[in-house]
Design a protein around this motif. Structure first.
Motif, PDB file in Angstrom:
ATOM      1  N   CYS A   1       0.745  -1.356   0.080  1.00 25.97           N
ATOM      2  CA  CYS A   1      -0.061  -0.006   0.026  1.00 25.97           C
ATOM      3  C   CYS A   1       0.942   1.371   0.104  1.00 25.97           C
ATOM      4  O   CYS A   1       0.520   2.332  -0.654  1.00 25.97           O
TER       5      CYS A   1
ATOM      6  N   GLU B   1       2.441   1.582  -3.540  1.00 24.37           N
ATOM      7  CA  GLU B   1       1.450   2.200  -4.650  1.00 24.37           C
ATOM      8  C   GLU B   1       1.202   3.664  -4.410  1.00 24.37           C
ATOM      9  O   GLU B   1       1.007   4.421  -5.016  1.00 24.37           O
ATOM     10  N   LYS B   2       0.848   4.070  -3.130  1.00 24.29           N
ATOM     11  CA  LYS B   2       0.724   5.416  -2.925  1.00 24.29           C
ATOM     12  C   LYS B   2       1.724   6.269  -3.060  1.00 24.29           C
ATOM     13  O   LYS B   2       1.573   7.606  -3.545  1.00 24.29           O
TER      14      LYS B   2
ATOM     15  N   ASN C   1      -0.908   6.259  -6.758  1.00 28.27           N
ATOM     16  CA  ASN C   1      -2.247   5.337  -6.727  1.00 28.27           C
ATOM     17  C   ASN C   1      -3.165   5.505  -5.518  1.00 28.27           C
ATOM     18  O   ASN C   1      -2.793   4.916  -4.415  1.00 28.27           O
ATOM     19  N   THR C   2      -4.219   6.042  -5.857  1.00 25.06           N
ATOM     20  CA  THR C   2      -5.137   6.212  -4.614  1.00 25.06           C
ATOM     21  C   THR C   2      -5.858   4.766  -4.097  1.00 25.06           C
ATOM     22  O   THR C   2      -6.710   4.994  -3.256  1.00 25.06           O
TER      23      THR C   2
ATOM     24  N   GLU D   1      -5.502   3.686  -0.758  1.00 23.16           N
ATOM     25  CA  GLU D   1      -5.935   4.457   0.431  1.00 23.16           C
ATOM     26  C   GLU D   1      -6.686   3.704   1.189  1.00 23.16           C
ATOM     27  O   GLU D   1      -6.257   3.414   2.799  1.00 23.16           O
TER      28      GLU D   1
ATOM     29  N   GLU E   1      -4.798   0.686   2.908  1.00 21.26           N
ATOM     30  CA  GLU E   1      -3.812   0.699   3.809  1.00 21.26           C
ATOM     31  C   GLU E   1      -4.582   1.192   5.210  1.00 21.26           C
ATOM     32  O   GLU E   1      -4.028   0.530   6.272  1.00 21.26           O
TER      33      GLU E   1
END
Length: 201
Positions: A152, A155-156, A160-161, A164, A167
């Motif tokens: 997570c 990716e963030k 990349n939302t 969210e 996570e």
């Protein structure tokens, strides 16, 4: 020679392990980089091993950290047969969860059939959680969640939302584990995952 060839055809266990790299995780999510179960399992093994060392050195424990690493390496092996089922689906209700557990058992037996009989007992206890090592599997599960958290974070960092909410829910699960070794790892090692390579150096 013919009998030998038949015997060799049945020894497919390690060849199947090599296919872990073809099974991608996070199938319902938009990924900036796909993560396969081979990559994930190695990371879980690293983290589980670390949790064992932390337990022994910081909290006066007596855990076999090397065994944790082995369990981490093999914890998702049945997904070679079943594929990766997204967590929201797997835990949607007890009926689905119990049915999936049965499928995992069938997958485990199918994989073990690819080993000579006398080798199978060495692998039976590492392919799926066992009551005999319940205390150790607790650390593997924690490492699995920490690995998911790392995904997570990665990716963030790439903007990349989609990850969210994942996570947030994973952090809640980790906190609810209430394990001092996990808290130690989170406080001392997770911040570095949020840094760039230059910042880390």
């Amino acid at each position: 020679m013919a009998d030998g060839n038949i015997y060799m055809k049945n020894n497919h266990f390690y060849a199947m392990l090599s296919r872990m790299k073809f099974i991608n995780r996070w199938g319902l999510m938009r990924n900036t980089k796909n993560e396969n179960i081979c990559e994930h399992s190695l990371e879980v093994a690293f983290i589980a091993h670390a949790l064992g060392i932390i337990n022994n050195q910081e909290f006066n424990g007596n855990i076999n950290a090397e065994r944790l690493a082995i369990l981490g390496m093999y914890h998702d092996v049945t997904e070679i047969v079943t594929g990766d089922m997204p967590t929201p689906v797997k835990y949607y209700n007890p009926i689905i969860r119990n049915a999936y557990k049965e499928v995992e058992n069938v997958a485990k037996d199918a994989l073990l059939s690819g080993l000579p009989e006398k080798m199978r007992k060495e692998y039976d206890s590492v392919l799926m959680e066992s009551a005999a090592e319940e205390d150790l599997w607790k650390y593997v599960k924690a490492a699995d969640k920490i690995s998911a958290l790392v995904k997570c974070i990665e990716e963030k960092r790439m903007g990349n939302t989609d990850f969210e909410k994942a996570e947030i829910s994973i952090l809640k699960v980790i906190e609810n584990m209430d394990m001092p070794e996990v808290k130690y790892f989170m406080e001392n090692f997770i911040p570095a995952y949020k840094l760039t390579l230059d910042e880390s150096n």
